[in-house]
Design an enzyme around this catalytic site. Structure first.
Site, mmCIF file in Angstrom:
data_model
loop_
_atom_site.group_PDB
_atom_site.id
_atom_site.type_symbol
_atom_site.label_atom_id
_atom_site.label_comp_id
_atom_site.label_asym_id
_atom_site.label_seq_id
_atom_site.Cartn_x
_atom_site.Cartn_y
_atom_site.Cartn_z
ATOM 1 N N HIS A 297 7.797 57.701 -69.729
ATOM 2 C CA HIS A 297 8.861 56.695 -69.612
ATOM 3 C C HIS A 297 9.800 56.937 -68.432
ATOM 4 C CE1 HIS A 297 8.420 54.275 -73.285
ATOM 5 N NE2 HIS A 297 8.019 55.370 -73.878
ATOM 6 N N LYS B 253 23.889 48.621 -70.805
ATOM 7 C CA LYS B 253 22.786 49.575 -70.916
ATOM 8 C C LYS B 253 23.378 50.981 -70.791
ATOM 9 C CE LYS B 253 20.793 47.496 -67.568
ATOM 10 N NZ LYS B 253 19.458 47.174 -67.073
ATOM 11 N N ARG B 254 22.563 51.968 -71.037
ATOM 12 C CA ARG B 254 23.008 53.355 -70.909
ATOM 13 C C ARG B 254 23.611 53.578 -69.522
ATOM 14 N NH1 ARG B 254 19.672 57.711 -69.341
ATOM 15 N NH2 ARG B 254 17.898 56.290 -69.419
ATOM 16 N N LYS C 169 21.059 53.588 -62.709
ATOM 17 C CA LYS C 169 21.166 52.200 -63.172
ATOM 18 C C LYS C 169 22.240 51.428 -62.398
ATOM 19 C CE LYS C 169 19.399 53.223 -67.812
ATOM 20 N NZ LYS C 169 18.217 52.336 -67.834
ATOM 21 N N THR D 177 13.761 47.058 -70.835
ATOM 22 C CA THR D 177 13.423 46.017 -71.808
ATOM 23 C C THR D 177 14.599 45.064 -72.013
ATOM 24 O OG1 THR D 177 13.999 47.553 -73.614
ATOM 25 C CG2 THR D 177 11.661 47.324 -73.057
ATOM 26 N N LYS E 298 15.000 40.774 -72.740
ATOM 27 C CA LYS E 298 15.816 40.134 -73.777
ATOM 28 C C LYS E 298 16.759 39.100 -73.174
ATOM 29 C CE LYS E 298 15.681 44.520 -76.243
ATOM 30 N NZ LYS E 298 16.406 45.778 -76.442
#
Length: 837
Positions: free
Chosen positions: A371, A569-570, A575, A680, A684
């Site tokens: 991952h 998100k985290r 990110k 993911t 969504k």
């Protein structure tokens, strides 16, 4: 409870086949006629009175929720029992999905929806004076995960059950989730996530299923199973998630207790209980590292003992070489990869299987999902720690590696570089480490990436030496790609009822919830003005829902007519939440320069940011502090707050994600190209009628291919350009003046003491910009300007949103799991027969 809420006696449990007759399956409500609502009402009140020991005439919402959950669980348990019996009778091959995280979220609405019982339970609750919506709000999130990894695992369980695959999830029953995030004095503060304070009505404690797990060569703890039923959608089958809780082998040293040494008397109990206390204990110290390794081995050992027992019980006297024909074990990232050595131990030491046969079994049973592409995320454990905590496992790993290196030499010769990269062990002396990703690759028959680009990066950047080795052996299909997905049940049908109803009306069927490829049928409505207006109406309803949530929880007013720009998100540097915050500051600076008349021409925006930073991740926590500080200034500025607000939403989790995601107009998925395995949440957001602004990274690339380049905003360096861009930034390429101005604004003290934000700014300066924020800055601003312009074209934006939803049929976990079943597990559906015959 008032007299009008009186209920009557509890009927016997009903059998649980599911869904409406119109869907081709058994209909519970019709099965129970003439009084199905009465039956459900009695079941709820029975549990309130007899299981919870509450007064049936006066119980609060929490008791009503627990009674409802227990009533629904009765259906689930019966279905689970019958499903297990069918699998056992058929001797079906079984998937065991091992994950350290399962971010399940709330269960009540999900179970009722999958069982097609939402309407009758809603009516049953109303008859006794309660609302289903209030019951849903009473449930605490089962937050046994940190982000995409755990949420993906939860979606996988839903799809495995829906596809009628004999599959169980295995993990840890943490007493506390990762943590509850609160913002105190502008910074993240971690509080215990006490999700079990009022119990968990969805689980079944299995005191009959216990296994010993040994540490330090002789210290035993007991793993006790807790099963949570997982109902499929539009099917009779119910699978389970089995979580392990740690208990001491010896509860108390009575001799020590009688001597008055109470601490030592209970020491073994405390050591056992700490194993399953907290998800991801901070591993910045040796004790934290030891506890993390304990957690991983604990749940893997218990799981594999359970797997072997189930295999042997199903057919007494069977041969060991049948194990790989009856069991497939999927490793969700490197956390459970110690299972390769543990299965060898169980086969050799416990069951007397020879090494050669045992290794042949192991390498056929295991498969490994990678991952990550970040080197620091590929787990390594000090050999010294492994030798102390798990001495026999370390012996087995050494032997696996010795034999593996002999095989490598036969193919690669004495190529020192190749031997070094392919070895399971690295380093020397006190720095010698066990590379868990290498162990997983060596011990698995398949290794898969989770998006098309990620699968290629896994082969070219993460494991190129392994690819070359297997290629020389004539094995070219060990490394594959299976793109992630999400379950449309929770992430469309349940969280966005307005949009879901519109889709059903347009397509003339609810079958899209089970077959997401049917969404393509929406494309024919791209020029239908009535449908496009209904898309906007559904979006507005969701934006109002989010606005209410923000007002109720944060006391911040937001305008639902502004563009809702969401990044949840985290929190991690790769990110690039920081890039988003910096452009918000730039946008604010530009607004402050404008005359009031010019501001009226600007597209108003409300930016929502949310996510947790790991407790020991200092820079990420500073990024949160900057977001909070910027929001505080922007939201109180009377000149500009009409046009720009920033809201940091604390404690991001599945529960509030189901409010946040449907409300997005655009969502930000802006990681540096080549760093995000898949993502993911991007799926969504688009499924819920939003548009992505993002980089060519992870699943963004495949989303772009499916929704069309006109319906996504892509910016920044491409994957093949990263190396050159990194070199230029390290050499000191001059920054865009607008970014320089933003740094000056931060250092001016506009958002508080600039010293607090220096670690964040320093992470980009002096050649430290590892994630290329400065490089992608100008391209990012250009993309944001395109978003503003496009959103101003109301009809054009509506069309983009509809076409985006229509293009998302590929991204269901039903498709993902079918690929796992076909390409890796070699497993077939095992549908439980209709009890009507």
């Amino acid at each position: 409870m008032p007299a009008s809420r009186r209920s009557g006696n509890f009927p016997r449990a009903t059998r649980l086949p599911t869904r409406r007759a119109s869907r081709g399956c058994f209909d519970i409500a019709n099965c129970l006629r003439p009084a199905p609502i009465l039956s459900f009402r009695r079941s709820i009140v029975h549990h309130v009175e007899h299981t919870l020991a509450c007064d049936r005439y006066n119980f609060d919402d929490r008791s009503a929720y627990r009674g409802t959950a227990l009533a629904v669980r009765d259906h689930l348990v019966e279905s689970l029992r019958d499903t297990k019996a069918h699998y056992f009778q058929q001797d079906a091959k079984r998937v065991c999905y091992l994950s350290l995280e399962f971010l399940m979220g709330r269960s009540l609405l999900n179970c009722l929806s999958n069982l097609d019982l939402q309407k009758p339970y809603k009516e049953a609750l109303e008859e006794i004076g309660y609302k289903l919506e209030d019951m849903v709000d009473q449930e605490k999130d089962a937050a046994l995960g940190n982000g995409g990894l755990g949420r993906l695992a939860a979606c996988f369980l839903d799809s495995m059950a829906t596809l009628n695959l004999p599959a169980w999830g295995y993990g840890i029953r943490y007493e506390h989730g990762m943590f509850e995030q609160r913002i105190k004095d502008g910074v993240q503060v971690e509080f215990p996530d006490t999700w079990l304070t009022h119990g968990n009505p969805w689980e079944v404690q299995r005191l009959d299923i216990q296994y010993p797990v040994t540490f330090y060569g002789s210290e035993k703890v007991i793993a006790v199973a807790y099963d949570t039923p997982i109902p499929g959608y539009d099917t009779l089958n119910t699978n389970a998630l089995r979580l392990w809780s740690a208990m001491p082998d010896q509860d108390i040293d009575l001799a020590k207790f009688n001597e008055g040494d109470y601490q030592k008397a209970l020491a073994s109990r405390h050591r056992a209980l700490e194993i399953t206390q907290v998800l991801y204990p901070n591993d910045n110290n040796w004790a934290g590292k030891e506890l993390r390794l304990k957690q991983q081995y604990f749940f893997v050992s218990a799981t594999l003992q359970d797997v072997i027992k189930t295999f042997l019980d199903a057919k007494p006297g069977r041969k060991w070489d049948e194990l790989a024909e009856k069991v497939a074990v999927q490793l969700n990232d490197t956390h459970p990869s110690i299972g390769v050595a543990e299965l060898m131990r169980l086969l050799i030491d416990v069951h007397g299987v020879g090494w050669t046969l045992a290794w042949s079994i192991v390498t056929k049973v295991f498969a490994y999902t990678n991952h990550t592409v970040l080197p620091e995320a590929l787990e390594k454990w000090p050999v010294s720690l492994m030798q102390s905590l798990l001495p026999r496992i370390m012996e087995i790993i050494n032997e696996i590696n010795r034999r593996w290196m002999n095989e490598v030499r036969e193919v690669m010769g004495d190529n020192h570089d190749a031997l070094s990269k392919l070895s399971i062990l690295e380093g020397e002396g006190e720095h010698r480490m066990v590379r868990m990703a290498n162990l997983a690759v060596v011990g698995s028959h398949k290794v898969n990436g989770v998006a098309a680009i990620h699968a290629e990066i896994v082969k070219s950047d993460v494991f190129p030496a392994f690819v070359e080795y297997y290629k020389r052996r004539g094995i070219t299909d060990k490394f594959i790609g299976i793109t992630n997905g999400v379950t449309p049940r929770r992430w469309m049908a349940q969280c966005n009822p307005e949009l879901s109803a519109l889709i059903t009306k347009c397509l003339g069927t609810e079958k899209w919830v089970r077959d997401l490829s049917l969404l393509e049928g929406l494309k024919k409505f791209a020029d239908d003005e009535k449908v496009l207006e209904e898309i906007s109406e559904a979006k507005l309803a969701n934006k109002k829902r989010l606005a209410k949530y923000v007002k109720d929880t944060l006391n911040v007013e937001v305008d639902v007519n502004t563009l809702f720009d969401v990044q949840v998100k985290r929190i991690h540097e790769y990110k690039r939440q920081l890039l988003n915050i910096l452009q918000v500051i730039h946008r604010y600076n530009e607004l402050k320069k404008m005359r009031p008349a010019d501001r009226e021409k600007v597209q108003p925006r409300t930016i929502f940011i949310g996510g947790k930073a790991a407790a020991g991740y200092f820079v990420a926590k500073r990024i949160i502090a900057l977001a909070v500080a910027v929001g505080k200034v922007l939201n109180s500025d009377s000149d500009t707050s009409k046009y720009l607000k920033l809201v940091f939403i604390p404690n991001y989790r599945v529960g509030n994600a189901q409010i946040i995601i449907p409300a997005n107009d655009i969502s930000e998925h802006i990681s540096t190209a080549g760093t995000e395995a898949s993502g993911t949440s991007n799926m969504k957001f688009v499924m819920n009628g939003g548009i992505i602004i993002g980089t060519d990274d992870g699943a963004n690339i495949e989303i772009k291919e499916n929704v069309g380049e006109d319906n996504i905003f892509i910016f920044g360096a491409k994957c093949h350009e990263i190396a050159d861009a990194t070199r230029k930034m390290k050499q000191g390429t001059q920054w865009d003046h607008r970014l320089v101005d933003v740094f000056k604004t931060i250092r001016s003290g506009k958002f508080g003491n600039p010293v607090d934000f220096e670690p964040v700014l320093n992470s980009m300066e002096n050649g430290n910009d590892r994630y290329l924020l400065a490089h992608d800055w100008a391209s990012y601003l250009d993309a944001q300007a395109k978003v503003d312009k496009a959103f101003g074209d109301r009809r054009g934006w509506q069309k983009k949103c509809l076409l985006a939803v229509a293009g998302m049929g590929f991204f269901s976990t039903d498709r993902t799991i079918q690929e796992y079943a076909d390409k890796i597990w070699k497993i077939s559906p095992c549908l439980r027969p209709d009890p009507r015959g």
